[in-house]
Design an enzyme around this catalytic site. Sequence first.
Site, PDB file in Angstrom:
ATOM      1  N   GLU A   1      -2.771 -21.010 -16.392  1.00 50.55           N
ATOM      2  CA  GLU A   1      -2.103 -21.484 -15.162  1.00 50.55           C
ATOM      3  C   GLU A   1      -2.934 -21.169 -13.918  1.00 50.55           C
ATOM      4  O   GLU A   1      -2.817 -21.855 -12.897  1.00 50.55           O
ATOM      5  CB  GLU A   1      -0.714 -20.834 -15.020  1.00 50.55           C
ATOM      6  CG  GLU A   1       0.306 -21.377 -16.006  1.00 50.55           C
ATOM      7  CD  GLU A   1       1.714 -20.810 -15.815  1.00 50.55           C
ATOM      8  OE1 GLU A   1       2.642 -21.401 -16.372  1.00 50.55           O
ATOM      9  OE2 GLU A   1       1.891 -19.776 -15.126  1.00 50.55           O
TER      10      GLU A   1
ATOM     11  N   HIS B   1       4.889 -17.803 -10.381  1.00 44.66           N
ATOM     12  CA  HIS B   1       6.133 -18.592 -10.306  1.00 44.66           C
ATOM     13  C   HIS B   1       7.153 -18.128 -11.349  1.00 44.66           C
ATOM     14  O   HIS B   1       7.934 -18.928 -11.854  1.00 44.66           O
ATOM     15  CB  HIS B   1       5.819 -20.085 -10.463  1.00 44.66           C
ATOM     16  CG  HIS B   1       5.229 -20.470 -11.792  1.00 44.66           C
ATOM     17  ND1 HIS B   1       4.323 -21.489 -11.937  1.00 44.66           N
ATOM     18  CD2 HIS B   1       5.418 -19.988 -13.046  1.00 44.66           C
ATOM     19  CE1 HIS B   1       3.989 -21.613 -13.214  1.00 44.66           C
ATOM     20  NE2 HIS B   1       4.645 -20.708 -13.907  1.00 44.66           N
TER      21      HIS B   1
HETATM   22  C1  DHB Z   1       7.177 -16.291 -17.410  1.00 44.85           C
HETATM   23  C2  DHB Z   1       6.084 -16.659 -16.654  1.00 44.85           C
HETATM   24  C3  DHB Z   1       5.794 -18.009 -16.425  1.00 44.85           C
HETATM   25  O1  DHB Z   1       4.716 -18.443 -15.727  1.00 44.85           O
HETATM   26  C4  DHB Z   1       6.610 -18.977 -16.941  1.00 44.85           C
HETATM   27  O2  DHB Z   1       6.350 -20.259 -16.651  1.00 44.85           O
HETATM   28  C5  DHB Z   1       7.703 -18.621 -17.713  1.00 44.85           C
HETATM   29  C6  DHB Z   1       7.986 -17.269 -17.947  1.00 44.85           C
HETATM   30  C7  DHB Z   1       7.514 -14.872 -17.639  1.00 44.85           C
HETATM   31  O3  DHB Z   1       6.674 -13.992 -17.407  1.00 44.85           O
HETATM   32  O4  DHB Z   1       8.639 -14.580 -18.028  1.00 44.85           O
HETATM   33 FE    FE Z   2       4.562 -20.825 -15.965  1.00 45.27          FE
END
Ligand code: DHB
Ligand code: FE
Length: 280
Positions: free
Chosen positions: A240, A12
Site C-alpha cells: 500500500e 487508513h
Molecule cells: C488493517 C490495515 C489496513 O490497511 C487495512 O486495509 C485493513 C486492516 C489493520 O491493520 O487492521
Molecule cells: Fe488497507
Amino acid sequence: MARITAGVGSSHIPLLGVAVDQGKTTDDYFTPIFSGYEWTKEWIKGEKPDVIILVYNDHASAFDANIIPTFAIGTGERYKPADEGWGPREVPDVIGEPDLGWHIAQSLILDEFDMTIINEMDVDHGLTVPLSMMFGQPEAWPVKVIPLAVNVVTYPVPTGNRCWLLGEAIRRAVESYPEDLNVQIWGTGGMSHQLQGPRAGLINADWDNTFMDGLVGTSDKNRTIPHIEYLRETGSEGIEMVMWLIMRGALGAETRLLHRHYHVPCSNTAVGHIVLEPVT
Ligand code: DHB
Ligand code: FE
C-alpha cells in the site's frame, strides 16, 4: 492557477475509523495514536485546502475481482461511504470536484497515463479513515475530494516508480488548471502489515522509518524499491505504501518536512503519518 501546496501521508487503518465513530480516541490505547494527528488538525484549519486529491485503495468494496483498474480517478459529484460488512460508516458523503477531476483526467490521459474514469462509486475505509483522522466528526467534510484509486490488492500492482511518475503528471495537470485553487495531495495506506497467513502481524518499524526518511528533501531512492522488497520486508499489505509515492512525486524535486508521526501498535500494523510541503 491551481497549486499543490502540501502532501500528507497517512495510514487508513479501519480500527481508527471505529475509534472516531465510537468516541474512543482518548482511550489509553488510542491516545498515542491520535495525539500524533493533533498538529495536523490545527495546521489544516489554517491551510483551508479547496480540494484534496486523495490517493487511496479500494478493498473489494467498489471494485472486486471482476474489475481491477490500476489507476482510477473519480469525476463524480459525490461518493457515499461503502458498506464493508457492518453497514456504511456514519460519516458525511464525500463531495467531489468534477470540473477539476475531468481536467486532471484529460491532462493525465494526454500525458500517456491511461486512467479509468469513475463517475459513481462508494468509498471505503481507505478514503474515509484519513478524512476522519484529519477532520474528526464534522457535519460535512470541509473540503472537496478527488478520489484517485490505485490497485494495490491484486497482483500485478503498479511499480513505485510508475506511481512517482503519475504524481509528477498530476502536478502538471493541477498547474495547468486556470482557477486559483489550493490543492493538497494525500497518499494513504501502509505502513508495514500482513493481515493473513503465517506472517500475519508482521511489522517492520526500521523499514517504515527509513521509507519515511526517504520522502523528505531531495531523495528519490524510494521510487526504485522493488515489489519483492515490500513483500519480504513489509508483509503482504505493505505494498500500500506505493500510494505515498504518488503524493511524493507530485511535490516535485524537493520537500520540506512539516510533521511526522509513527506509533506501534495500531490494530495489526503501525500507524504512520507525515506532512510535507514542496520546496519549489
Ligand atoms: C488493517 C490495515 C489496513 O490497511 C487495512 O486495509 C485493513 C486492516 C489493520 O491493520 O487492521
Ligand atoms: Fe488497507
